[in-house]
Design a protein around this motif. Structure first.
Motif, mmCIF file in Angstrom:
data_model
loop_
_atom_site.group_PDB
_atom_site.id
_atom_site.type_symbol
_atom_site.label_atom_id
_atom_site.label_comp_id
_atom_site.label_asym_id
_atom_site.label_seq_id
_atom_site.Cartn_x
_atom_site.Cartn_y
_atom_site.Cartn_z
ATOM 1 N N ARG A 1 0.858 -1.133 0.220
ATOM 2 C CA ARG A 1 0.077 -0.084 0.166
ATOM 3 C C ARG A 1 0.733 1.232 -0.053
ATOM 4 N NH1 ARG A 1 1.296 -3.174 3.710
ATOM 5 N NH2 ARG A 1 -0.730 -3.938 4.167
ATOM 6 N N PRO A 2 0.328 2.258 -0.539
ATOM 7 C CA PRO A 2 1.192 3.411 -0.733
ATOM 8 C C PRO A 2 1.268 4.096 0.849
ATOM 9 C CG PRO A 2 -0.967 3.955 -1.577
ATOM 10 C CD PRO A 2 -1.024 2.445 -1.328
ATOM 11 N N HIS B 1 3.204 7.543 2.959
ATOM 12 C CA HIS B 1 3.752 8.849 2.805
ATOM 13 C C HIS B 1 5.229 8.857 3.714
ATOM 14 C CE1 HIS B 1 4.415 13.164 3.179
ATOM 15 N NE2 HIS B 1 3.780 13.158 1.899
ATOM 16 N N PHE C 1 3.546 7.421 9.777
ATOM 17 C CA PHE C 1 2.572 7.437 10.493
ATOM 18 C C PHE C 1 1.471 6.299 10.067
ATOM 19 C CE2 PHE C 1 4.305 11.502 12.035
ATOM 20 C CZ PHE C 1 3.967 11.316 13.517
ATOM 21 N N THR C 2 0.775 5.840 11.034
ATOM 22 C CA THR C 2 -0.204 5.091 10.622
ATOM 23 C C THR C 2 -1.297 4.708 11.757
ATOM 24 O OG1 THR C 2 -0.926 3.096 9.289
ATOM 25 C CG2 THR C 2 0.619 2.925 11.117
ATOM 26 N N PRO D 1 -4.648 -3.232 9.215
ATOM 27 C CA PRO D 1 -3.943 -4.657 8.884
ATOM 28 C C PRO D 1 -2.616 -4.574 8.654
ATOM 29 C CG PRO D 1 -5.901 -4.179 7.341
ATOM 30 C CD PRO D 1 -5.728 -2.827 8.284
ATOM 31 N N LYS D 2 -1.810 -3.372 8.202
ATOM 32 C CA LYS D 2 -0.304 -3.382 7.996
ATOM 33 C C LYS D 2 0.367 -3.645 9.763
ATOM 34 C CE LYS D 2 -0.667 0.987 6.564
ATOM 35 N NZ LYS D 2 -1.865 1.211 7.324
ATOM 36 N N TRP E 1 -5.775 2.608 -5.248
ATOM 37 C CA TRP E 1 -6.240 4.123 -4.635
ATOM 38 C C TRP E 1 -6.373 4.901 -5.559
ATOM 39 C CZ3 TRP E 1 -3.204 0.085 -3.262
ATOM 40 C CH2 TRP E 1 -3.200 -0.702 -1.857
#
Ligand SMILES: Cc1cc2nc3c(=O)[nH]c(=O)nc-3n(C[C@H](O)[C@H](O)[C@H](O)COP(=O)(O)O)c2cc1C
Lengths: 146, 146
Positions: free
Chosen positions: A38-39, A41, A54-55, A60-61, B133
């Motif tokens: 997934r992308p 930043h 940041f997440t 899920p990751k 996305w």
């Protein structure tokens, strides 16, 4: 070409390319063994050459890197023909001081409550090996001389 | 959003985005367990929705997918804000008729001897799950309804 440590000229170049592309496709090993990407930043690289993201803690990751911390970060920008691959180990960081240090206001779009958002978490990636392609050649960088 | 089969509208959209970006970062599991990625030029998708890539039979990626055939294809183009992730299983194809069918002249830069190059091989990726996305939402596509 082989170089050791993130202060070598090839590593410097690799980090510059990462800074230009900014968005990494972060690949993790899914719970069913498939590879999931997934992308993400990229935040600023720290003085050790570690990469930060940041997440949300409930994504899920986070489950995936908790089970298997091997990740790949692929920075790809066909328009400038820039391609970078970084293999590394991910670590989940929830320390308030670090979150504060890495925080910047644009993140409020994702975390409306700011640094106190209960969902906020950091993923720190400690790179072991990196490669970049400035066609036609490719350069392998051993970021930590493993 | 969940859809099944590669003929569904979301899958169609996903394949269109792949066609636009063209270059995939193909992530494989390295022999030391790290995740290894490199840019690869996508050939035309076939009628089953499988993705095809030309490569050298003696490359590390061939060794890697022979040991562990789980791969991720990440198509990323920050300039158009296009991000696609496809998880799938890779298969090595050396059948002459298929190589002939997929061959196009620009490949001669990589394989000067053309379809008879002793190093020539194809990697076929059979997708299980895809995601794209188009911000702000992300759409998950179950390409084969797994
Ligand atoms: C350009 C772009 C940048 C993104 N950056 C981040 C990010 O920094 N952190 C994040 O958690 N999700 C980010 N996302 C969303 C993720 O790609 C993903 O959809 C979300 O984190 C859920 O991922 P997961 O279900 O695999 O855990 C970004 C999406 C796009 C399109």
């Amino acid at each position: 070409m082989h170089q050791h440590g993130h202060n070598d000229p090839n590593a410097k170049k690799l980090y510059e390319l990462i800074k230009d592309v900014k968005i990494a496709m972060m690949t993790t090993v899914d719970t069913d063994g498939t590879l999931h990407s997934r992308p993400m930043h990229s935040q600023e690289t720290d003085e050790h050459g570690d990469l930060w993201f940041f997440t949300q803690i409930q994504s899920p990751k986070i489950t995936e890197v908790s089970r298997d911390n091997e990740v790949n970060l692929a920075y790809s920008d066909p328009s400038s023909q820039t391609y970078v691959s970084v293999a590394g180990k991910a670590e989940i960081v929830r320390d308030k001081a670090t979150i504060q240090e890495k925080w910047s206001e644009p993140l409020r779009a994702w975390f409306p409550e700011g640094v106190d958002d209960p969902q906020i978490a950091l993923i720190r990636v400690h790179p072991s090996k990196g490669e970049y392609w400035d066609s036609p050649s490719s350069t392998i960088v051993h970021l930590y001389g493993y």
